[in-house]
Scaffold this motif. Structure first.
Motif, PDB file in Angstrom:
ATOM      1  N   ILE A 105       0.767  -1.046  -0.035  1.00 48.05           N
ATOM      2  CA  ILE A 105       0.139  -0.115   0.017  1.00 48.05           C
ATOM      3  C   ILE A 105       0.832   1.141  -0.081  1.00 48.05           C
ATOM      4  O   ILE A 105       1.782   1.470   0.897  1.00 48.05           O
ATOM      5  N   THR A 106       0.638   2.124  -0.956  1.00 46.94           N
ATOM      6  CA  THR A 106       1.293   3.435  -0.831  1.00 46.94           C
ATOM      7  C   THR A 106       0.375   4.498  -0.579  1.00 46.94           C
ATOM      8  O   THR A 106      -0.541   4.543  -1.290  1.00 46.94           O
ATOM      9  N   ALA A 107       0.830   5.283   0.200  1.00 46.70           N
ATOM     10  CA  ALA A 107      -0.051   6.606   0.728  1.00 46.70           C
ATOM     11  C   ALA A 107       0.752   7.890   1.023  1.00 46.70           C
ATOM     12  O   ALA A 107       1.742   7.724   1.654  1.00 46.70           O
ATOM     13  N   PRO A 108      -0.046   8.965   0.773  1.00 47.08           N
ATOM     14  CA  PRO A 108       0.679  10.077   1.137  1.00 47.08           C
ATOM     15  C   PRO A 108       0.545  10.334   2.565  1.00 47.08           C
ATOM     16  O   PRO A 108      -0.317   9.762   3.295  1.00 47.08           O
ATOM     17  N   ILE A 109       1.709  10.886   3.126  1.00 40.04           N
ATOM     18  CA  ILE A 109       1.538  11.571   4.546  1.00 40.04           C
ATOM     19  C   ILE A 109       0.614  12.482   4.849  1.00 40.04           C
ATOM     20  O   ILE A 109       1.090  13.827   4.370  1.00 40.04           O
ATOM     21  N   PRO A 110      -0.523  12.782   5.614  1.00 40.38           N
ATOM     22  CA  PRO A 110      -1.133  13.986   5.799  1.00 40.38           C
ATOM     23  C   PRO A 110      -0.248  14.961   6.609  1.00 40.38           C
ATOM     24  O   PRO A 110       0.228  14.561   7.655  1.00 40.38           O
ATOM     25  N   LEU A 111      -0.092  16.071   6.180  1.00 33.90           N
ATOM     26  CA  LEU A 111       0.820  17.186   6.749  1.00 33.90           C
ATOM     27  C   LEU A 111       0.013  18.237   7.709  1.00 33.90           C
ATOM     28  O   LEU A 111      -0.747  18.407   7.078  1.00 33.90           O
ATOM     29  N   GLU A 112       0.678  18.145   8.882  1.00 38.74           N
ATOM     30  CA  GLU A 112      -0.291  19.242   9.792  1.00 38.74           C
ATOM     31  C   GLU A 112       0.469  20.518   9.655  1.00 38.74           C
ATOM     32  O   GLU A 112      -0.183  21.334   9.831  1.00 38.74           O
ATOM     33  N   SER A 113       1.568  20.558   9.150  1.00 40.19           N
ATOM     34  CA  SER A 113       2.286  21.733   8.862  1.00 40.19           C
ATOM     35  C   SER A 113       3.552  21.308   7.808  1.00 40.19           C
ATOM     36  O   SER A 113       3.843  20.158   7.292  1.00 40.19           O
ATOM     37  N   ALA A 114       4.148  22.331   7.526  1.00 37.81           N
ATOM     38  CA  ALA A 114       4.996  21.968   6.526  1.00 37.81           C
ATOM     39  C   ALA A 114       6.433  21.385   7.223  1.00 37.81           C
ATOM     40  O   ALA A 114       7.299  20.590   6.365  1.00 37.81           O
ATOM     41  N   GLY A 115       6.569  21.000   8.308  1.00 41.77           N
ATOM     42  CA  GLY A 115       7.502  20.400   9.104  1.00 41.77           C
ATOM     43  C   GLY A 115       7.387  19.219   9.709  1.00 41.77           C
ATOM     44  O   GLY A 115       7.960  18.679  10.159  1.00 41.77           O
ATOM     45  N   GLU A 116       5.882  18.863   9.722  1.00 44.92           N
ATOM     46  CA  GLU A 116       5.654  17.545  10.190  1.00 44.92           C
ATOM     47  C   GLU A 116       4.324  16.938   9.547  1.00 44.92           C
ATOM     48  O   GLU A 116       3.302  17.730   9.403  1.00 44.92           O
ATOM     49  N   GLY A 117       4.047  15.579   9.872  1.00 46.35           N
ATOM     50  CA  GLY A 117       2.857  15.136   9.470  1.00 46.35           C
ATOM     51  C   GLY A 117       2.810  13.867  10.300  1.00 46.35           C
ATOM     52  O   GLY A 117       3.218  13.575  11.259  1.00 46.35           O
ATOM     53  N   VAL A 118       1.474  13.089  10.056  1.00 44.59           N
ATOM     54  CA  VAL A 118       1.142  12.023  11.024  1.00 44.59           C
ATOM     55  C   VAL A 118       0.840  10.793  10.094  1.00 44.59           C
ATOM     56  O   VAL A 118       0.124  10.869   9.026  1.00 44.59           O
ATOM     57  N   SER A 122      -6.512   3.194  14.742  1.00 48.55           N
ATOM     58  CA  SER A 122      -7.327   4.316  15.699  1.00 48.55           C
ATOM     59  C   SER A 122      -6.095   5.207  16.122  1.00 48.55           C
ATOM     60  O   SER A 122      -4.782   5.377  15.980  1.00 48.55           O
ATOM     61  N   SER A 123      -6.146   6.341  17.076  1.00 43.60           N
ATOM     62  CA  SER A 123      -5.238   7.199  17.453  1.00 43.60           C
ATOM     63  C   SER A 123      -4.307   6.733  18.416  1.00 43.60           C
ATOM     64  O   SER A 123      -2.988   7.321  18.464  1.00 43.60           O
ATOM     65  N   ALA A 124      -4.477   5.436  18.902  1.00 42.79           N
ATOM     66  CA  ALA A 124      -3.385   4.905  19.776  1.00 42.79           C
ATOM     67  C   ALA A 124      -2.276   4.449  19.081  1.00 42.79           C
ATOM     68  O   ALA A 124      -1.193   4.109  19.584  1.00 42.79           O
ATOM     69  N   THR A 125      -2.232   4.192  17.674  1.00 46.44           N
ATOM     70  CA  THR A 125      -1.074   3.742  16.762  1.00 46.44           C
ATOM     71  C   THR A 125      -0.811   4.921  15.733  1.00 46.44           C
ATOM     72  O   THR A 125       0.231   4.489  14.965  1.00 46.44           O
ATOM     73  N   LEU A 126      -1.042   6.235  16.123  1.00 41.73           N
ATOM     74  CA  LEU A 126      -0.369   7.351  15.110  1.00 41.73           C
ATOM     75  C   LEU A 126       0.869   7.569  15.064  1.00 41.73           C
ATOM     76  O   LEU A 126       1.276   7.311  16.518  1.00 41.73           O
ATOM     77  N   VAL A 127       1.670   7.753  14.242  1.00 43.23           N
ATOM     78  CA  VAL A 127       3.161   8.006  14.187  1.00 43.23           C
ATOM     79  C   VAL A 127       3.490   9.449  13.710  1.00 43.23           C
ATOM     80  O   VAL A 127       2.993   9.753  12.788  1.00 43.23           O
ATOM     81  N   ARG A 128       4.047  10.270  14.548  1.00 47.10           N
ATOM     82  CA  ARG A 128       4.157  11.745  13.942  1.00 47.10           C
ATOM     83  C   ARG A 128       5.615  11.541  13.368  1.00 47.10           C
ATOM     84  O   ARG A 128       6.496  11.050  13.793  1.00 47.10           O
ATOM     85  N   VAL A 129       5.643  12.345  12.129  1.00 49.68           N
ATOM     86  CA  VAL A 129       6.819  12.224  11.331  1.00 49.68           C
ATOM     87  C   VAL A 129       7.435  13.519  11.194  1.00 49.68           C
ATOM     88  O   VAL A 129       6.482  14.603  11.101  1.00 49.68           O
ATOM     89  N   GLU A 130       8.893  13.692  11.460  1.00 44.83           N
ATOM     90  CA  GLU A 130       9.357  15.302  11.308  1.00 44.83           C
ATOM     91  C   GLU A 130       9.917  15.300   9.859  1.00 44.83           C
ATOM     92  O   GLU A 130      10.525  14.394   9.304  1.00 44.83           O
ATOM     93  N   ARG A 131       9.696  16.289   9.352  1.00 45.96           N
ATOM     94  CA  ARG A 131      10.494  16.540   7.855  1.00 45.96           C
ATOM     95  C   ARG A 131      11.160  17.946   7.672  1.00 45.96           C
ATOM     96  O   ARG A 131      10.711  18.759   8.338  1.00 45.96           O
ATOM     97  N   SER A 132      11.831  18.178   6.446  1.00 54.59           N
ATOM     98  CA  SER A 132      12.575  19.170   6.338  1.00 54.59           C
ATOM     99  C   SER A 132      11.397  20.290   5.554  1.00 54.59           C
ATOM    100  O   SER A 132      10.813  20.073   4.510  1.00 54.59           O
ATOM    101  N   ALA A 133      11.341  21.410   6.232  1.00 50.14           N
ATOM    102  CA  ALA A 133       9.887  22.213   5.681  1.00 50.14           C
ATOM    103  C   ALA A 133      10.406  22.927   4.683  1.00 50.14           C
ATOM    104  O   ALA A 133       9.490  23.609   4.009  1.00 50.14           O
ATOM    105  N   GLU A 134      11.902  23.153   4.426  1.00 51.68           N
ATOM    106  CA  GLU A 134      12.266  23.798   3.001  1.00 51.68           C
ATOM    107  C   GLU A 134      12.056  22.823   1.962  1.00 51.68           C
ATOM    108  O   GLU A 134      12.154  23.564   0.779  1.00 51.68           O
TER     109      GLU A 134
END
Length: 671
Positions: A479-492, A551-563
């Protein structure tokens, strides 16, 4: 009042007649002596608490009084005994065979095999039914033993026991009446014919024991058989109370599928109030023609052939608030041993179709592993979900499941293990792939797996055949899926999860989750833990329950380069080469003029209505709001418009107090 049996009167007369010469020689009056003896013997009976004086009692008490035995009459005496004084015959052994052993054996056989429950209807839906049916051979055995004793010692309460056994046997005789003739024809097949005939045979034995009791063996105040009808009526009342929820469920189910909204709503109300969930669940799995023809309750309640399995499944959701295949199938679907051939009722009618359908017998998921790799800068995650199925039933099964993918996700790879080797799947249009699956899986019974879209971010997975008798089948979804971004520097990162399935997940099963990527990954719940396998790389892993997956119990936050705003990769699917580019851009959406909030009023929403109410505390004053509650009928809680503080406060109170029941049809509210 003390009752003397004819034999007891005759024994006293015989004794006084033999002692007449001795009494006359001593100057005593034989008539007065007899009356004195009779009064003394009645006093003995009253002291002993006996209502009946028998011949054996007279002999025993005369011996205890040490009265000299009468002198034998040298002349041969012939005494004519009236027919009423003849001791009744004792019950025969055949009553034990028919009234005790056969019902007991049938009860044990049904509990062990669930033969009738699997093929027709469940005669023992509760423990109380088991106890009542078990009382029939026990009561008959007690009565038979008391009547066979020498001398007979029958207590009045045995009339009540005999009556209650009669009532129970009569109830089941009527219930099994449609199966009596087929039972006679099937008597040589596994002994199956004895099952529907057992109630009537037990009833015959109980009636014969009743006759033995009436022939002078027991009586209260001179009235033989007191307590019989009280026991019979009491047994019917108890069985009626126990079976009433099942009858009401069947009748209300017929009302719930009515075309008239008022009748439909009344049926749903009855089902939610007193309906038996197990009875309703069984209707979701359909019935064989034989089960329909033998359904006496269906004839009486008018539900015979009235409700289809599809209609029952919809009603089950409306009543319970969950899909019928979210719970294990009814236990009556488990015939075993030599009776497994009667398992036709459990045949998977949805096999090869486009629905998940009901849970099938013996099919479980015995292994689940989810591995993921994330590319934070590209905001893309790739998952591989390996599933292993096991089938312990005696026939091949098809495993089906509807899966929720991460938002925007697609299936980009599909692998099936055939004879221990991995085989990659081909991609094609829906019609072409389904024709191929039906040809190979359903007709040729070989080893394909099919994945088709089933809605936004949803897929239907089917694989057949999972071999019988403990066979396994393993598949892997890429399965390939985009990571929903909460901001330019991180997603879930989200995980895929089961929405519906026709197989069982054992209580001990845990999904093994593992995700790795460059940069920092942080689990948002306590179900997963982070580790650093090598510098610059973070991994998150854990074992989670199925309820936590997605569920929310298994969500993982990912940090990325905002640039990083542009990414690319080679186009491996194009023969001409080239590359695929992606650009990230911030888009500002204008605020809506009007928002319509439709709230699901189902039982599963009960714990979230207060949270919905809290969200409304900060509702912007410049946005109009309308609130509609999806109940059995749509209810408008707030008409479109700008709501002031008092109106919002009243709306929040109504939301918190809303009684969420069953599963509501949301489409009318959305319309």
């Amino acid at each position: 009042m003390i009752t003397w049996t004819p034999a007891a009167e005759q024994e006293l007369d015989r004794y006084c007649q033999g002692a007449r010469a001795t009494l006359t020689a001593s100057g005593a009056d034989p008539t007065e002596v007899r009356d004195d003896l009779r009064r003394h013997l009645e006093l003995e009976a009253r002291t002993a608490g006996l209502a009946v004086v028998t011949e054996a009692d007279v002999r025993r008490w005369l011996a205890r009084l040490d009265v000299p035995p009468p002198e034998p009459d040298p002349r041969p005496a012939t005494v004519a005994m009236p027919s009423s004084a003849v001791a009744p015959r004792k019950p025969g052994i055949w009553l034990v065979l028919v009234g005790v052993l056969l019902p007991g054996i049938t009860l044990v056989a049904e509990l062990a095999t669930r033969m009738c429950a699997g093929a027709f209807f469940d005669p023992l839906p509760t423990l109380w039914h088991v106890l009542l049916v078990g009382w029939v051979p026990l009561a008959n055995g007690l009565v038979w033993r008391a009547l066979r004793q020498e001398p007979a010692r029958v207590r009045p309460w045995l009339n009540w026991a005999n009556g209650s056994a009669f009532g129970i046997a009569l109830f089941y005789t009527i219930l099994f009446a449609p199966m009596a003739l087929p039972g006679l024809l099937a008597i040589i097949v596994y002994g199956f014919g004895l099952l529907p005939l057992t109630p009537v045979l037990a009833l015959v034995a109980t009636v014969f024991l009743r006759g033995h009791l009436q022939r002078g063996r027991v009586g209260v105040e001179g009235i033989p058989g007191r307590g019989f009808w009280q026991g019979a009526v009491g047994a019917w009342l108890v069985l009626g109370v126990l079976d009433a929820p099942g009858w009401i469920t069947r009748a209300a189910l017929g009302m719930a599928v009515s075309d008239e909204p008022a009748v439909q709503q009344r049926g749903l109300s009855w089902l939610r109030l007193v309906g038996r969930e197990n009875t309703l669940l069984r209707e979701c799995y359909g019935r064989t023609l034989g089960a329909e023809n033998m359904d006496l309750v269906g004839w009486l309640t008018g539900t015979r052939r009235q409700v289809s399995a599809e209609q029952a499944r919809e009603v089950y959701y409306r009543v319970t608030g969950q899909p019928f295949n979210a719970v294990p199938a009814p236990k009556v679907r488990t015939p075993r041993g030599v009776f497994a051939d009667l398992d036709d009722w459990t045949w998977d009618t949805d096999q090869g179709g486009e629905r998940v359908g009901g849970r099938v017998q013996g099919l479980t998921l015995q292994g689940s592993r989810l591995d993921a790799v994330v590319e934070p800068d590209a905001a893309v995650a790739y998952y591989e979900w390996t599933l292993e199925f096991k089938n312990v039933s005696n026939r091949q099964r098809e495993a089906r499941a509807q899966l929720q993918l991460p938002h925007g996700g697609v299936v980009s790879r599909l692998t099936l293990w055939v004879n221990g080797e991995e085989r990659e799947a081909a991609f094609a249009g829906r019609a072409q792939t389904r024709r191929a699956y039906e040809q190979v899986a359903i007709r040729q019974r070989r080893d394909p797996v099919l994945v088709t879209t089933a809605g936004p971010d949803r897929i239907l997975m089917q694989c057949f055949p999972v071999p019988a008798d403990g066979g396994t089948m393993r598949v892997r979804l890429g399965i390939t899926a985009p990571i929903p971004l909460e901001s330019a520097g991180e997603g879930v990162v989200e995980w895929p999860a089961f929405l519906e399935r026709n197989f069982t997940l054992p209580e001990t099963l845990r999904h093994s989750l593992w995700i790795e990527g460059r940069g920092r990954l942080a689990p948002l719940g306590e179900a997963l833990r982070a580790e650093e396998p090598k510098p610059g790389t973070t991994a998150v892993r854990g074992l989670v329950r199925d309820s936590d997956l997605g569920s929310s119990a298994t969500l993982v936050r990912v940090e990325r380069s905002a640039e990083v705003r542009q990414v690319w990769t080679r186009d491996s699917r194009s023969a001409a080469g080239g590359q695929v580019e992606g650009r990230l851009a911030e888009v500002e959406e204008p605020a809506p003029v009007l928002a319509v909030l439709v709230v699901d009023g189902s039982r599963t929403m009960a714990g979230y209505l207060a949270e919905v109410a809290r969200v409304l505390e900060a509702w912007p004053q410049n946005i109009e709001l309308a609130v509609i509650m999806a109940g059995d009928e749509p209810v408008t809680l707030a008409e479109p418009g700008r709501l002031d503080g008092a109106q919002l406060s009243s709306l929040r109170v109504r939301l918190r107090r809303w009684r969420a029941v069953g599963g509501q049809a949301n489409v009318p509210a959305l319309v």
